[in-house]
Write a protein that holds these residues in place. Sequence first.
Motif, PDB file in Angstrom:
ATOM      1  N   UNK A 426      -6.712   0.892   0.298  1.00  0.00           N
ATOM      2  CA  UNK A 426      -5.450   0.702   1.013  1.00  0.00           C
ATOM      3  C   UNK A 426      -5.653  -0.179   2.239  1.00  0.00           C
ATOM      4  N   UNK A 427      -6.782  -0.026   2.896  1.00  0.00           N
ATOM      5  CA  UNK A 427      -7.072  -0.814   4.085  1.00  0.00           C
ATOM      6  C   UNK A 427      -7.369  -2.274   3.799  1.00  0.00           C
ATOM      7  N   UNK A 428      -7.641  -2.588   2.536  1.00  0.00           N
ATOM      8  CA  UNK A 428      -7.968  -3.967   2.176  1.00  0.00           C
ATOM      9  C   UNK A 428      -6.737  -4.807   1.869  1.00  0.00           C
ATOM     10  N   UNK A 429      -5.557  -4.180   1.821  1.00  0.00           N
ATOM     11  CA  UNK A 429      -4.325  -4.897   1.498  1.00  0.00           C
ATOM     12  C   UNK A 429      -4.107  -6.087   2.429  1.00  0.00           C
ATOM     13  N   UNK A 430      -4.492  -5.911   3.681  1.00  0.00           N
ATOM     14  CA  UNK A 430      -4.242  -6.967   4.664  1.00  0.00           C
ATOM     15  C   UNK A 430      -5.068  -8.222   4.407  1.00  0.00           C
TER      16      UNK A 430
END
Length: 757
Positions: A426-430
């Motif tokens: 989820x944190x890699x979406x950016x």
Amino acid sequence: MLNTLRRIVQDVNAAHDLQSALAIIVAEVRKAMNTEVCSVYLFDQDTNEYTLRATEGLKKSAIGIRLGRSEGLVGQVGLREEPINLEDAPSHPKYRYLEETGEAPFHAFLGVPIIHHRKILGVLVVQQRERRCFEESEESFLVTMSAQLAGVIAHAEATGAIKQDSYSQIGELKQAARFNGVAGAPGVAIGVAVAVLPPAYLSGVPDQTCEDIDAELVHFQHALESVRDDLRKTSAKLADHIRPEEQALFDVYLRMLDDNALGAEISDLIRQGQWAQGALRRVIDEHVRNFEMMEDPYLRERAVDVKDLGRRVLAYLQEQQTINIQYPDQTILVSEELTPVMLGEVAKEKLVGLVSVQGSGNSHVAILARAMGIPTVMGALDLPYTQLNGKQLIVDGNVGRVYLSPSDELRAYYQEVVDEEKLFIAGLESLKNLPCVSLDNCRIPLWVNTGLITDVMRSLDRGAEGVGLYRTEVPFMIRERFPSENEQQEIYRSQLEAFAPNPVTMRTLDIGGDKSLSYFPIKEDNPFLGWRGIRVTLDHPEIFLVQIRAMLKASAGLNNLRIMLPMISSVSEVDDALHLIHRAYGEVVNEGGNVVLPPIGVMIEVPAAVYQVSELARRVDFISIGSNDLTQYLLAVDRNNPRVAELYHSFHPAVLTALQAVVRDTHRVGKPVSICGEMAGDPVASLLLVAMGFDVLSMNATNLPKVKWLLRQISVSWAKELLQSVLKMDNPHLISSTIELALRKKGLGKIITPSKA
């Protein structure tokens, strides 16, 4: 002796638990060798001791006595890992007399180690009163017997039976049982096992004549249509979760049941007077036998499909009521041979994992599982699947491992893995729209490997900058005939449009080895070293030319096509392929096609090509390494074989040396070099690949965000220093742990897959 050995093996395999198997062995071996004592000692890795588990000839009260790892002659057999044959055992300096066994009168001693995958499991011993050395034939017999016993003990150890007080109840495990298989689809699942059994058993159907042939034909047609209806409903249920290309698998099944296919053969037998069930069994058995005899793994998988369809038709012929299986939340589907139909019967929101005793990473189920993102383990050969219903399971699809009845600690560990993975992803979406640039400003393009239409959106969602490998064989594999030029053009166009203007590298048809077509069978004794890849298409220019024409026409106006040639082992193959490509290009242009000749490249997959890279690179526009096959061929390891899969390691010094040589020789000619395969998608390995100088990394879309995250956190100069240090090492496991330690020191340890660490 051979007949005796076969009889003992059959009796042992039929035993209902480990202790029964051991009792059979000591009794039968003692009788077969005409000796006075036969005993089995099992080794416990936890306590580092041998325990006498079964004996014929020693005192029964001695069962349970223990010996240290190096204690006595039994310990010596285990330490030396070879037979010890003594005329007078008591005179040997390592002999230790155990009064409770009553072995004082026995002088002759022959002990052989029981070894499974290099691991000592125990020692098999025979003894005799008279002083003599056992004959060579007797020693050979006992060695053969111990090899057979090794599999039985290894299975018992895996299921936890050795640790149990009661050997017959798997439900009373005191520790988690671990089963090894082959990684089918990545990820970790924690849930409840639902064992799915075949709907009916064809093997028990007898031959029988029927009096009313017309009625029997009607009965058969009703059963056939019922199964077709079931397949259509299952296909409709999955429609929202898989793309049309994967859904086409169900069309394959429907065509197999067509009145012009299996249905016609069965109807013909019924018209000859055979009842429907017998006719069904005969036709299905014949097709299954033909498929199972084939060496090609993909074709063998078709036997599973035929068998499953036959059982379903039989269930309707026998008018059996379909068992209403209750699928709980967090269902892990388990079967001897999972099929796509079984998978489709579970609500998508409830299905979290798959385990199949049979099958490989190339089965239809594995293809669907990867498309749907369901962690899967295939080929879990020792799994007692019929006894798992309702049991707690952990499926580790990253390494191909299944845990039965996990402890609270193991469950908590894997739950943490699952939770951390979700948070991390989820944190890699950016990062999706950010370039992959290292701390010292080196730009590293990240591309994806595709094959299914499903892969397109997943790849674009994760920020893929191009396609390093489009597997064109997938549309061929899910059809019952060669796709036409127009059909291929339409498929290729959708891929090229989806990624335009970014490049799409299309590999020409790569069949043979572990991939084959049901309508174009390739039967060979050694398919991986046989007629595959470019060898097939050069021998069949009519197939190759149609595919190249379809690719070129699909690229009109987009100009983002790249063509790649697989399984190249000589310069002449490239010359012949280039001749055909230019011919196809001329034909398309003459027809009025507004196309440009795309860049053409070569895949380096076999060792021979590694030593010809300079010559190959001068003839083409780019070089790409297929890391999976190159590693497999360099190490002579079939990574889909659970028995040797542990020997497959991308960090083997020979593999790293070969990769570095390919980059060096390609760049000397002034051409770019990329790498595709599992190694490129492993964040830990990506450090070494970037340090070696690869121009592009191409990987599974799932892994792309992780690789991008890591490469943005490091400098290439640091990676080069790390590469130089590990190239001096001679052990792949040491290399792996060194890199992981270096990452942890930099605070980047979260990128390491916990189940692989």
